[in-house]
Write an enzyme that holds these catalytic residues in place. Structure first.
Site, PDB file in Angstrom:
ATOM      1  N   SER A 155     -51.411 -10.426  60.320  1.00 53.70           N
ATOM      2  CA  SER A 155     -51.705  -9.021  60.873  1.00 53.70           C
ATOM      3  C   SER A 155     -51.199  -8.301  59.609  1.00 53.70           C
ATOM      4  O   SER A 155     -50.381  -8.538  58.706  1.00 53.70           O
ATOM      5  CB  SER A 155     -50.635  -8.508  61.674  1.00 53.70           C
ATOM      6  OG  SER A 155     -50.579  -9.468  62.959  1.00 53.70           O
ATOM      7  N   ASN A 206     -51.399 -13.894  47.657  1.00 48.96           N
ATOM      8  CA  ASN A 206     -51.843 -12.660  48.779  1.00 48.96           C
ATOM      9  C   ASN A 206     -52.140 -11.712  47.280  1.00 48.96           C
ATOM     10  O   ASN A 206     -53.226 -10.940  47.424  1.00 48.96           O
ATOM     11  CB  ASN A 206     -51.024 -12.210  49.521  1.00 48.96           C
ATOM     12  CG  ASN A 206     -51.432 -12.750  50.917  1.00 48.96           C
ATOM     13  OD1 ASN A 206     -52.521 -12.892  51.371  1.00 48.96           O
ATOM     14  ND2 ASN A 206     -50.466 -13.219  51.721  1.00 48.96           N
ATOM     15  N   ASN A 265     -48.279  -4.065  54.493  1.00 48.66           N
ATOM     16  CA  ASN A 265     -47.686  -5.086  54.221  1.00 48.66           C
ATOM     17  C   ASN A 265     -48.520  -6.383  55.156  1.00 48.66           C
ATOM     18  O   ASN A 265     -49.373  -5.882  56.157  1.00 48.66           O
ATOM     19  CB  ASN A 265     -46.269  -5.161  54.819  1.00 48.66           C
ATOM     20  CG  ASN A 265     -45.607  -6.472  54.966  1.00 48.66           C
ATOM     21  OD1 ASN A 265     -45.517  -7.239  53.672  1.00 48.66           O
ATOM     22  ND2 ASN A 265     -44.814  -7.149  55.866  1.00 48.66           N
ATOM     23  N   ALA A 287     -56.590 -17.309  56.012  1.00 44.05           N
ATOM     24  CA  ALA A 287     -57.006 -15.978  56.939  1.00 44.05           C
ATOM     25  C   ALA A 287     -56.254 -14.790  56.222  1.00 44.05           C
ATOM     26  O   ALA A 287     -56.951 -13.836  56.091  1.00 44.05           O
ATOM     27  CB  ALA A 287     -56.619 -16.117  58.300  1.00 44.05           C
ATOM     28  N   GLU A 288     -55.174 -14.790  55.821  1.00 47.25           N
ATOM     29  CA  GLU A 288     -54.529 -13.744  55.071  1.00 47.25           C
ATOM     30  C   GLU A 288     -55.348 -13.535  53.865  1.00 47.25           C
ATOM     31  O   GLU A 288     -55.404 -12.258  53.642  1.00 47.25           O
ATOM     32  CB  GLU A 288     -53.194 -14.177  54.815  1.00 47.25           C
ATOM     33  CG  GLU A 288     -52.010 -14.283  55.649  1.00 47.25           C
ATOM     34  CD  GLU A 288     -50.683 -14.784  55.287  1.00 47.25           C
ATOM     35  OE1 GLU A 288     -50.490 -14.490  54.076  1.00 47.25           O
ATOM     36  OE2 GLU A 288     -50.100 -15.409  56.031  1.00 47.25           O
ATOM     37  N   HIS A 345     -48.259 -10.009  57.545  1.00 50.50           N
ATOM     38  CA  HIS A 345     -47.172 -10.468  58.143  1.00 50.50           C
ATOM     39  C   HIS A 345     -48.053 -11.666  58.972  1.00 50.50           C
ATOM     40  O   HIS A 345     -49.034 -11.629  59.540  1.00 50.50           O
ATOM     41  CB  HIS A 345     -46.576  -9.776  59.224  1.00 50.50           C
ATOM     42  CG  HIS A 345     -45.541 -10.649  60.078  1.00 50.50           C
ATOM     43  ND1 HIS A 345     -44.157 -10.853  59.383  1.00 50.50           N
ATOM     44  CD2 HIS A 345     -45.445 -10.957  61.166  1.00 50.50           C
ATOM     45  CE1 HIS A 345     -43.374 -11.490  60.222  1.00 50.50           C
ATOM     46  NE2 HIS A 345     -44.190 -11.614  61.560  1.00 50.50           N
ATOM     47  N   ASP A 371     -41.688  -5.013  60.529  1.00 50.68           N
ATOM     48  CA  ASP A 371     -42.849  -5.474  61.212  1.00 50.68           C
ATOM     49  C   ASP A 371     -43.238  -4.763  62.268  1.00 50.68           C
ATOM     50  O   ASP A 371     -44.039  -5.287  63.102  1.00 50.68           O
ATOM     51  CB  ASP A 371     -42.780  -6.813  61.448  1.00 50.68           C
ATOM     52  CG  ASP A 371     -42.454  -7.959  60.204  1.00 50.68           C
ATOM     53  OD1 ASP A 371     -42.837  -7.416  59.133  1.00 50.68           O
ATOM     54  OD2 ASP A 371     -41.501  -8.683  60.341  1.00 50.68           O
ATOM     55  N   MET A 415     -39.807  -9.878  49.965  1.00 47.04           N
ATOM     56  CA  MET A 415     -38.584 -10.186  50.982  1.00 47.04           C
ATOM     57  C   MET A 415     -37.545  -9.328  51.207  1.00 47.04           C
ATOM     58  O   MET A 415     -36.819  -9.495  52.072  1.00 47.04           O
ATOM     59  CB  MET A 415     -38.326 -11.768  50.809  1.00 47.04           C
ATOM     60  CG  MET A 415     -39.418 -12.962  50.909  1.00 47.04           C
ATOM     61  SD  MET A 415     -40.401 -12.658  52.466  1.00 47.04           S
ATOM     62  CE  MET A 415     -39.163 -13.203  53.756  1.00 47.04           C
TER      63      MET A 415
END
Length: 314
Positions: free
Chosen positions: A139, A18, A110, A176-177, A112, A148, A93
């Site tokens: 998300s 990411n 962030n 998708a992220e 998730h 979260d 993390m």
């Protein structure tokens, strides 16, 4: 002339896919941010080597032997030294201390791997499959002290296909992220200077005051006491000046001159409004909305009838 890009730090924990998506998106001509630091609590994180190969400064500090606050302080020192104005968590993390989160409220984001508020925490794909959900997804949200649970900035749903495993679903969600995160980050870093967002923030604070209403006056959003005097305006590129500013009442010319002298970039004398008003620029970013709310409250009190001023103990 191109606008300067907003500097962003990325915290990673592993391979940094990411982070890579954010970095490569930043190479597009219209991207409003740049990655100025990639940091991790894991010196072996593969994303650090990738960032270094791409010429992005890196920092790694194992958290073992350090308190949470000590580790957060060391990480934050590197973020500030790099000049970053936002932090993007990408597979990081480690839970951050409430104090650290509070200092970056509204400026830390962030991603998730679930459609929040469903399945916060770990093992999101397996939980979605076991629940019989038709879709998983990802998300992007602002970071708050509750895990979260921060305000959502965007989501993408990903269908759960027959026979999917947690691993096969995760591989598609990752695609998708990589689409979602750069877009949401770009929208977030420009929001602080977006006229629409700035007007909405002023509106929320102004209309929270007793018997306040909104009209349009001189082409500007204007706030006053219902059927009474006005206490605030929002100037958006007024007469082509290129600025977004909050206009509020002050005591007079002496205070006006003092404010402008103290910070001429932020304060200026609004044209046509006289000595009893000051303009406070909002489009510079990093606005202190508690301070601006106090300006609105003070301006409201200057014109509010005595019966209303007593409500707020003026």
């Amino acid at each position: 002339m191109a606008k300067p890009r907003i500097p962003v730090a990325v915290f990673i924990g592993g391979s940094g896919t990411n982070m890579a998506a954010l970095h490569y998106a930043s190479r597009l001509a219209d991207c409003p941010y740049e990655i100025v630091l990639v940091a991790s609590n894991n010196p072996e994180a593969g994303g650090l080597a990738l960032a270094a190969a791409e010429g992005v400064p890196t920092f790694a500090l194992p958290h073992k032997g350090l308190s949470r606050a000590e580790h957060d302080t060391a990480m934050e020192a590197q973020v500030l030294a790099a000049g970053a104005q936002f932090i993007a968590l990408a597979g990081y993390m480690r839970i951050l201390s409430p104090e650290f989160v509070g200092r970056w409220e509204g400026r830390m984001v962030n991603i998730h791997p679930s459609l929040l508020p469903a399945y916060p925490g770990l093992h999101t794909h397996q939980r979605a499959i076991e629940a019989g959900d038709s879709h998983g997804g990802c998300s992007v949200h602002l970071v708050t002290v509750d895990l979260d649970a921060g305000p959502l900035l965007g989501q993408i749903a990903v269908a759960i296909a027959p026979g999917d495993t947690a691993e096969s679903l995760a591989s598609r969600v990752l695609f998708a992220e990589h689409q979602l995160y750069p877009r949401c980050l770009a929208e977030l870093v420009t929001r602080e200077t977006s006229p629409e967002h700035l007007v909405e923030q002023v509106r929320n604070h102004a209309l929270a005051l007793p018997e306040a209403d909104e009209v349009v006056s001189h082409g500007m959003p204007c706030f006053g006491i219902i059927k009474g005097k006005k206490f605030a305006y929002v100037s958006v590129d007024h007469h082509g000046d290129g600025r977004v500013a909050l206009l509020v009442k002050i005591s007079g010319v002496d205070e006006q001159e003092q404010l402008i002298e103290s910070d001429p970039e932020r304060f200026y004398r609004p044209a046509y409004f006289g000595d009893g008003w000051i303009a406070i620029r909002l489009d510079l970013g990093r606005n202190d909305w508690d301070d601006l709310a106090a300006w609105l409250q003070r301006s409201w009190a200057a014109i509010a009838p005595r019966r209303l001023a007593a409500i707020l103990d003026f």
